[in-house]
Each structure stands twice: as C-alpha cells, then as structure tokens.
Design a protein around this motif. Structure first.
Motif, PDB file in Angstrom:
ATOM      1  N   PRO A 311      38.044  33.793  36.040  1.00 15.92           N
ATOM      2  CA  PRO A 311      38.241  33.735  34.594  1.00 15.92           C
ATOM      3  C   PRO A 311      37.043  34.394  33.921  1.00 15.92           C
ATOM      4  N   MET A 312      35.727  33.954  34.299  1.00 12.39           N
ATOM      5  CA  MET A 312      34.682  34.472  33.598  1.00 12.39           C
ATOM      6  C   MET A 312      34.358  36.009  33.570  1.00 12.39           C
ATOM      7  N   VAL A 313      34.850  36.808  34.543  1.00 13.12           N
ATOM      8  CA  VAL A 313      34.978  38.085  34.681  1.00 13.12           C
ATOM      9  C   VAL A 313      36.194  38.673  33.575  1.00 13.12           C
ATOM     10  N   VAL A 314      37.180  37.965  33.711  1.00 12.51           N
ATOM     11  CA  VAL A 314      38.249  38.455  32.819  1.00 12.51           C
ATOM     12  C   VAL A 314      37.742  38.379  31.263  1.00 12.51           C
ATOM     13  N   TYR A 315      36.876  37.414  30.971  1.00  8.23           N
ATOM     14  CA  TYR A 315      36.224  37.214  29.655  1.00  8.23           C
ATOM     15  C   TYR A 315      35.386  38.276  29.532  1.00  8.23           C
ATOM     16  N   ALA A 316      34.609  38.471  30.539  1.00  6.75           N
ATOM     17  CA  ALA A 316      33.341  39.829  30.454  1.00  6.75           C
ATOM     18  C   ALA A 316      34.202  40.993  30.056  1.00  6.75           C
ATOM     19  N   THR A 317      35.008  41.233  30.943  1.00  5.93           N
ATOM     20  CA  THR A 317      35.975  42.623  30.857  1.00  5.93           C
ATOM     21  C   THR A 317      36.657  42.615  29.468  1.00  5.93           C
ATOM     22  N   ASP A 344      44.099  45.436  39.750  1.00  4.24           N
ATOM     23  CA  ASP A 344      45.188  45.909  38.863  1.00  4.24           C
ATOM     24  C   ASP A 344      44.937  45.294  37.676  1.00  4.24           C
ATOM     25  N   GLN A 345      44.622  43.923  37.653  1.00  5.03           N
ATOM     26  CA  GLN A 345      44.502  43.081  36.396  1.00  5.03           C
ATOM     27  C   GLN A 345      43.451  43.499  35.649  1.00  5.03           C
ATOM     28  N   LEU A 346      42.231  43.793  36.300  1.00  9.42           N
ATOM     29  CA  LEU A 346      40.887  44.274  35.347  1.00  9.42           C
ATOM     30  C   LEU A 346      41.085  45.503  34.895  1.00  9.42           C
ATOM     31  N   SER A 347      41.605  46.672  35.656  1.00  9.93           N
ATOM     32  CA  SER A 347      41.787  47.861  35.394  1.00  9.93           C
ATOM     33  C   SER A 347      42.828  48.003  34.106  1.00  9.93           C
ATOM     34  N   GLN A 348      43.838  47.240  33.865  1.00  8.06           N
ATOM     35  CA  GLN A 348      44.685  47.305  32.597  1.00  8.06           C
ATOM     36  C   GLN A 348      43.853  46.384  31.400  1.00  8.06           C
ATOM     37  N   MET A 349      42.826  45.879  31.506  1.00 11.44           N
ATOM     38  CA  MET A 349      42.006  45.325  30.478  1.00 11.44           C
ATOM     39  C   MET A 349      41.077  46.438  29.784  1.00 11.44           C
ATOM     40  N   GLU A 356      35.944  57.288  32.978  1.00 11.99           N
ATOM     41  CA  GLU A 356      36.302  57.642  34.215  1.00 11.99           C
ATOM     42  C   GLU A 356      36.279  56.674  35.317  1.00 11.99           C
ATOM     43  N   VAL A 357      37.253  56.156  35.904  1.00 14.86           N
ATOM     44  CA  VAL A 357      37.338  55.098  36.883  1.00 14.86           C
ATOM     45  C   VAL A 357      36.924  55.471  38.206  1.00 14.86           C
TER      46      VAL A 357
END
Length: 392
Positions: A311-317, A344-349, A356-357
């Motif tokens: 969750p903390m990484v989701v917030y930072a992203t 996939d979750q983070l890439s979509q954020m 460039e990924v």
C-alpha cells in the motif's frame, strides 16, 4: 506578526504559522508556513491583497484594527488559506469590494457564501488606480487552480504572485536572506504543488519575463528582494532536462526488496549514477517529491501484499503519477512467493508519465545469484538510457 514595510505605502501583514505541520491533511510542513497578505495604500484608495487562513484570523484582524478603511480586497486565489478571512474583512469594511477573476467569483461565492454584489471581476491586463499606485491584474489560470491571477504594482515594480513562487516556510524575516534554506523550501513547494502544472507555469514565466520587477511578494514564505534568485530556480525546475539521478521509492517486509534496492544502488553508483532511495515506511513524502523534480529515472520497489503492491508503494506511485515530473524512464523491482499482480497494478498507475518503461526485475523469494545478475542488467540498461539521453 508585525506590519512590515516593503516600500512607502506597501506593507506585508498576515500570519506566521510556526507550529503547523500538515497542509490539506496531506502535505508535510517541516518548517511551518506563513499566510502573507499585503496592504497597498494609494492617495485615494486602499487595497488589501489576500487574507489569511481562518486558523490565524485574529492575527490579521489585530493588524487591521487601526486601518480606517479598505476599498478593495484583491483575491488572487480562492483557496481558503488565502481567501478564508474575506468574510471577516467585509464585515469590518462594509463598503469594500472583492476584486478577482470571473471564475474566482463563482468559487468564492460557493466556498465562502459571499454575496454576488460584493464582487468586481477583472479581465487579464486590466488596471486599477488607487491614486499614484496602479495595480495591473495578470490572469494565471492553473497555477495552481483555474481561477488564479497575479497583481503587478506598476510604480513600485512589485509582483504579487500568491502561491506561485512561494514556499512553506515560517520566518520572522521579511526577505529571503537565507537563500539556501529558502531554495529548499521553495523547491519542496514547487514539487508538491506546482509541478503538476508545469506546462502552464511555462506560459506564466513567459508572461512575466518582460516585467520590470524589483520585488516578488508571494503569499507563502518570505518576500524576494532578489527576484532573479527564485526566477532562475523555477526556470531550472521547469525547463531543464532531468539529471543523472535514479529515485527508488520502496517498501520492504522481510528484507528481500531492501536487498534488491541496496544491490541496484551499488551497481548504479559504480557506473556514475546518483541514486536516491526512499524507504517509504520512514520517508518524508515531501523529500520524495523534491527528488522527483530532477530525476531521470524512477525505480519502484515493492514486496507483494495479497497478490498486489504494498500500500505505501501504491501511494508513492499514485503521487508520482499525479505530480507529473520530467522523468524519462521507469522500472519496477520486487519480490513475491506464491503469486503477484504488482507489476501490472503499478504499470497501470503511471499513465500520466511520459516515460519509457524498462523491463522490470521481479523475483521469487530472497534474491539469488541469477536475480543479482538481472539487477546488474537493469543497472546497465539505465546507464545506457541516461547516456542516450545525454545526461551521463
């Protein structure tokens, strides 16, 4: 806070909020903040430029106790830390009118319930003569709300910019004398509040570049009697290409991701890259935002929590995506045991980032020899991208 004279007939009033540590229930304020209002007294009329946050209303009203009349209240921005005390001022000065952009009028009516007949709206470039002091209004939409404007005091060459060019910094000094301290506070402010509107800021910097400016007076932080200092800083943050910096926001639960971050950091530093890791469990999110201003690459590090990112990484992203830094490259590293959708979750954020990924490195369990090899390859790819971008 005592009234401070900037030039004859021009005073800084307002409040210093020394103890405030959080803004909008979101933004850390390690150095407190201030809410600057300004009093401009012409031969015929007197104008108050902005007010203060309602939490400090008593300070403003104490400063105004000996001011017999105010003809105009200039509302540069409808957010309540600047506009929140307009109703109190209108109650004291019954004949005063609120001057703002047409869009700000609708916002102030909605937010503060100010009657429509109290407003005078102004167009871009319109002027107001106070008697020997001329206010020129400059529309500046999306810095950082759509209704904002600046005011240029022609005779005294003072540009009042409200949030733009400001800093969350509590200080008893009128001017930005400690430029190192102010630079960091202004950069944090830019990163957290202004950076998402970088394209609009480019237009506003262009719009004011030909003004003859002696003083820049924002509504947070000290006044700039050396305007070049803050204008040069903004030109660097807005226009310059990103630097040879990799920012790594990460969380770790059982040490796997931390080990990956430490290894990648060592590999990058050995190749001449500056690395700024942020353990999100202890990070001041404002420091992370500041690092994004200059970073060419972001590498997001996450363990797997219930098949997703931490969750903390989701917030930072989410925050990085919202702030829209100039970053050119993004990658993801992390670990899992029995399954993960984190990549996939983070890439979509990160859809707001024009990046460039670079191929992620996602491993099973604690990193092993082949995993360290993959991190070496990631480091080499980042270096290659930085070299091709001309920043290494």
């Amino acid at each position: 806070m005592k009234t401070m004279t900037i030039k004859p007939g021009v005073s800084k009033i307002g409040a210093v909020h020394w103890e405030r540590r959080l803004f909008d229930s979101l933004i850390p304020l390690p150095d407190g903040t201030s809410y600057n209002a300004y009093l401009v007294e012409g031969k015929d009329k007197i104008s108050l430029l902005d007010t203060v946050d309602p939490m400090t209303s008593e300070i403003l009203m104490e400063q105004l106790k000996d001011v017999e009349k105010i003809d105009y209240i200039i509302a540069h921005h409808a957010e309540q830390d600047h506009s929140g005390c307009i109703p109190l001022v209108l109650e004291k000065y019954k004949e005063a009118k609120v001057i703002c952009t047409p869009k700000a009028k609708t916002y102030l009516m909605d937010l503060l319930l100010i009657p429509e007949d109290k407003f005078i709206t102004v167009e871009d470039g319109e002027t107001l003569d106070l008697g020997g002091k001329t206010l020129k209004f400059i529309h500046a939409p999306w810095v950082h709300w759509p209704e904002t404007m600046f005011t240029y005091l022609v005779q005294d060459k003072i540009l009042f910019t409200c949030d733009f060019l400001g800093s969350h910094l509590a200080t008893s000094e009128l001017y930005a004398t400690d430029e190192c301290k102010v630079y960091d506070a202004a950069k944090r402010y830019y990163a957290e509040i202004m950076m998402p509107f970088r394209n609009f800021i480019e237009k506003d910097l262009e719009k004011i570049k030909d003004l003859d400016i002696d003083i820049i007076a924002p509504s947070h932080g000290p006044v700039y009697n050396n305007p070049k200092f803050i204008l040069d800083a903004y030109n660097q943050w807005v226009y310059a290409k990103p630097k040879n910096i990799v920012v790594i926001p990460y969380a770790t639960m059982h040490g796997s991701v931390k080990k990956m971050v430490e290894y990648l950091q060592t590999a990058l530093v050995a190749k001449g890259v500056i690395v700024k890791p942020f353990d999100l469990s202890v990070t001041d999110i404002g420091e992370f935002a500041m690092a994004l201003v200059d970073a060419a690459t972001i590498v997001i590090g996450t363990p797997t929590v219930l098949t997703g990112a931490h969750p903390m990484v989701v917030y930072a992203t989410y925050l990085a995506n919202a702030l829209k830094p100039k970053t050119k490259f993004v990658s993801i590293i992390g670990s899992y045991n029995w399954g993960s959708r984190a990549q996939d979750q983070l890439s979509q954020m990160i859809t707001n980032l024009k990046v460039e990924v670079i191929s992620p490195v996602f491993i099973k369990g604690f990193p092993k020899e082949e995993d360290f090899k993959a991190l070496d390859e990631l480091a080499e790819e980042i270096v290659k991208k930085h070299e091709e971008a001309g920043i290494l």
